[in-house]
Scaffold this motif. Sequence first.
Motif, PDB file in Angstrom:
ATOM      1  N   LYS A 375       0.834  -1.212   0.000  1.00 39.38           N
ATOM      2  CA  LYS A 375       0.000   0.000   0.000  1.00 39.38           C
ATOM      3  C   LYS A 375       0.869   1.263   0.000  1.00 39.38           C
ATOM      4  CE  LYS A 375      -3.879  -2.072   2.501  1.00 39.38           C
ATOM      5  NZ  LYS A 375      -4.343  -2.328   3.878  1.00 39.38           N
ATOM      6  N   VAL A 376       1.877   1.241   0.826  1.00 40.35           N
ATOM      7  CA  VAL A 376       2.757   2.403   0.932  1.00 40.35           C
ATOM      8  C   VAL A 376       3.451   2.666  -0.404  1.00 40.35           C
ATOM      9  CG1 VAL A 376       4.924   3.199   1.955  1.00 40.35           C
ATOM     10  CG2 VAL A 376       3.121   2.299   3.425  1.00 40.35           C
ATOM     11  N   ASN A 377       3.826   1.604  -1.089  1.00 41.71           N
ATOM     12  CA  ASN A 377       4.516   1.779  -2.369  1.00 41.71           C
ATOM     13  C   ASN A 377       3.626   2.475  -3.394  1.00 41.71           C
ATOM     14  OD1 ASN A 377       6.844   1.258  -4.167  1.00 41.71           O
ATOM     15  ND2 ASN A 377       5.318   0.049  -5.275  1.00 41.71           N
ATOM     16  N   LYS A 378       2.343   2.081  -3.427  1.00 46.15           N
ATOM     17  CA  LYS A 378       1.411   2.727  -4.364  1.00 46.15           C
ATOM     18  C   LYS A 378       1.332   4.212  -4.064  1.00 46.15           C
ATOM     19  CE  LYS A 378      -1.506  -0.866  -6.086  1.00 46.15           C
ATOM     20  NZ  LYS A 378      -2.394  -1.868  -5.487  1.00 46.15           N
ATOM     21  N   LEU A 379       1.206   4.492  -2.794  1.00 51.08           N
ATOM     22  CA  LEU A 379       1.152   5.878  -2.347  1.00 51.08           C
ATOM     23  C   LEU A 379       2.411   6.628  -2.795  1.00 51.08           C
ATOM     24  CD1 LEU A 379       0.656   6.549   1.501  1.00 51.08           C
ATOM     25  CD2 LEU A 379       2.341   7.771   0.163  1.00 51.08           C
ATOM     26  N   ALA A 380       3.548   6.018  -2.524  1.00 51.31           N
ATOM     27  CA  ALA A 380       4.821   6.677  -2.835  1.00 51.31           C
ATOM     28  C   ALA A 380       4.989   6.876  -4.337  1.00 51.31           C
ATOM     29  CB  ALA A 380       5.981   5.872  -2.268  1.00 51.31           C
ATOM     30  N   MET A 381       4.613   5.866  -5.113  1.00 53.24           N
ATOM     31  CA  MET A 381       4.780   5.978  -6.564  1.00 53.24           C
ATOM     32  C   MET A 381       3.954   7.120  -7.138  1.00 53.24           C
ATOM     33  SD  MET A 381       5.213   2.090  -7.980  1.00 53.24           S
ATOM     34  CE  MET A 381       5.362   2.575  -9.699  1.00 53.24           C
ATOM     35  N   SER A 382       2.799   7.364  -6.543  1.00 52.71           N
ATOM     36  CA  SER A 382       1.977   8.467  -7.052  1.00 52.71           C
ATOM     37  C   SER A 382       2.612   9.815  -6.707  1.00 52.71           C
ATOM     38  CB  SER A 382       0.561   8.373  -6.488  1.00 52.71           C
ATOM     39  OG  SER A 382       0.575   8.711  -5.109  1.00 52.71           O
ATOM     40  N   LEU A 383       3.618   9.792  -5.843  1.00 52.05           N
ATOM     41  CA  LEU A 383       4.272  11.040  -5.434  1.00 52.05           C
ATOM     42  C   LEU A 383       5.761  11.044  -5.820  1.00 52.05           C
ATOM     43  CD1 LEU A 383       2.556  11.240  -1.936  1.00 52.05           C
ATOM     44  CD2 LEU A 383       1.979  12.584  -3.957  1.00 52.05           C
ATOM     45  N   GLY A 384       6.075  10.349  -6.895  1.00 52.11           N
ATOM     46  CA  GLY A 384       7.434  10.396  -7.430  1.00 52.11           C
ATOM     47  C   GLY A 384       8.448   9.592  -6.642  1.00 52.11           C
TER      48      GLY A 384
END
Lengths: 434, 458
Positions: A375-384
């Motif tokens: 989940k955290v990775n998805k979040l992070a990927m959307s923020l570069g």
Amino acid sequence: MSNVNISKLKGIVGDAYVIDSPSEMAKYLKGQGKPAVVVLPASTSEVSSIVKLANEKNVKLGVGGVVVDTQGITGGIAMVMSRMNRILEMDHLNLVAVVEPGLLHKEFLLKVAEAGLNFPPEPYVVETSSVGGCFAIGDSDSKSFEYGPTRTFLLGFEMVLPTGEILEIGNKCIKNVSGLDFIHFAVGSQGTFGIFTKLLVKLLPVPEAKKAVIGTFPSMHKANATFNTLIKRNVHPTRMNLINASLAKIAKPETEGQLVIIDLQGFKESGKNIANEVASVLTLGGGSDVKIIEEGAEYDQMINGWLKVRAELNAKPERIVEFVVGPMKMPQALAQLEALTGDLGAYPGIIVEGLLGYVCLALPEGTDKLVLATKVNKLAMSLGGNVKGLLGHKLKAEVYNDAEMWKQTTSLLSELRQQFDPKGILNPGVSLEA
Amino acid sequence: MLSQAVVKRLKEIVGERNVVTDKVGLLTYGYDGTLLSGEALGVVSPQTTEQVVEIVKLMNEHDIKLVPRGAGTNESGGTIPSEKSVVISFTKMTKIHEIDTENFVAVVEPGVINFDLQVELAKKNFYFPPDPSSFKASTIGGNLGECSGGPKCFKYGVTRDYMLGLEVVLPNGKVIQTGGRNFQSEPGYDLTRIIVGSEGILGLVTKVFVRILPIPRAKKTMLALYDKVEDASQTVADIVAAGIIPTTLELMDNLLINTTEDFTHAGLPRDAGAVLIIEVDGYPEDMDGQVKTIGEIASKIAKEFKVAQTAVEVDQIWTSRRSAFGSVARVRPSYGVNDITVPRSNFPKAIEGVLKVAKDFGVTIGVVAHAGDGNLHPLILFDQRNKEETETVHAAEQALCMMALDLDGTISGEHGIGLVKKKYLDKEFTPAAMEAFRKIKRSFDPSNRFNPGKIIDL
């Protein structure tokens, strides 16, 4: 039945440095594996002889500075490097040192400071980290924006390969692009290419002045907002760190709320002005007890407080999730993170390294790391950004729905590892498959 | 010769105009910054990663090697076509995908010219620190391939320090990503680092994530003039000992002072033995203190020390330095650039060594040096049409390399190995290290398809 030949090992390093009684071995080991023996070599040639012996008999071998991770080495050898702890050379003219790998990172920092020089990388775990471990892990840290990641400080090394052969590479030149860059490629390889036996380390002059600005905040969001203000104002401190309330007391006893530590290493004149500017930004941003620390002992205490927090998190790598986003994207990251974790201040542990856009989460009991990391990775990927390291790559490939890329990457990694260690004896606990 | 079928297929992949097979066209891609040359079977200029993948697959089917190339300004022979190879030119992949100053990242294609990126960044008050002297022509992909340096390395490091992540087409035609947009994204091994400086022998880079920085708020440029080169190196040592880290410590000897003066008329005194260009950057309030310290150190020994007062003066100083290589062509038609580096403490000995080589071989050598880094570029002047003289020059170049190694240095500080220095590589590296290079090459490219024969042989 173990293939370890205890008497041969004793012949190599001497009786006193081969330990096979489980009770005596315990202090050198961590994890669930049960190696047959702990061995403490004192020289490169002893390391080489031990590795040759292990390679011949197909014995697994794990290496550590002070403590060895026993994963994957049941029945094998745990090699502790702590006797190889000398500084062989401190070269002021060229700003380099030659160091043995078993020297404690914190001891090295003391010696470097005594010599009037500077070695920027932070110890991974203050009490037990060695210089060899520092480069074997090869991380970046909260000073990397200014100084660069750990690899920047390695100019060469001597290494015992998994076959027992000794490889020397590098020189005191700060500029060197000869051959393939195995020097920096070896940094972060976690002892899978070989065992460092000597390190040629780059040093810097000591900064003219050091200051810190600290403050406490009622929320992580408010504290972090001040970081964005500083970046917008073109202020790039040496460290710009934030510790949530649950961990803040480790850094500074009796802290109430989230603790901000801004470290300013540089020149006297600008340091004064920037410290004032930072203090105003923190105060205007809702910080309380904002303080400029100028006195040396108090400064050291504050930085040591930060290193303690870092050590606390790094001591249990299986219980942390680390991710990175663009530094200016951190407000969104923290807002979205809160939806996953609940109140950030009350979470067991959260640190933010503002200039690096780095966040480390200490997971509560019972949390499934992989589920949260996904989940955290998805979040992070959307923020570069993405979850850190190998795990992050795996999760990234999942998001891209690109199984082939992940397969290519892991097969390349394992091919490289196998080229160096055909029998797979060295640090088998290190996984390159996430 | 490429078969008609292969040429047709290449044209289908990249478009009619992006395939070169005629004799004259091929000739122009046969050279780089060295005296070497070769001839490719063809030149192909892809515009996308997908096209690169298709080209790699096609070449693999036909057992043809690929030689990657940017602007071809390198000094190592790294882009010279080898036998039975097609040159893959990245000069049509010139998009700047993104400049994200808030997050200190730019995403570019490999064919972007370093200078063009700098211009775009400067509009946002940012810059990309690696700026080799060739930066007006050389590409980011080329800088990456050779791990270029430049005049700012003493403080800011070389190209490898500014590469955050790469998109790479492997020799098997598969695409991977190394690193990412930050320091923390390497997958287990630091794949970005091993690809940087590998001169295209491990993979073809199709996208580059670079670290960018805000332009420092203040900068001061200083000039010190000396009777002798040795005096200048003393100043360098003293500045470092004083705990100052200048961005730049550039040295030119008397020969270069004169050749650049012929061209730039910057007003450097022609009788000076050496000039040192010193630059510091940082916060404005720290400048005066550093300039004062440096001035005191330099004035102990320099015959003249001055601080540039205007931007025009700064430009003038840098024009001299940046035109150094080209300017020597007025003296002799050809020059060989060397790129040796020694530990800083051995810099004076290296200068002595260069003078000795010049004397022993009876050749003219001018010296440009990144003195803070211990990195020297002895330029040997000659006439390539004179075979005998050329032989002597090659012997002198070898002597310079051996001299650097004797002084615990390296045969390449920032130009790479390519073909030119490959023959000396085992003098610098032990058999175990050479074997480590081969292990790495084998892992990426077991069939030796990418830029074969550069750096090492399998």
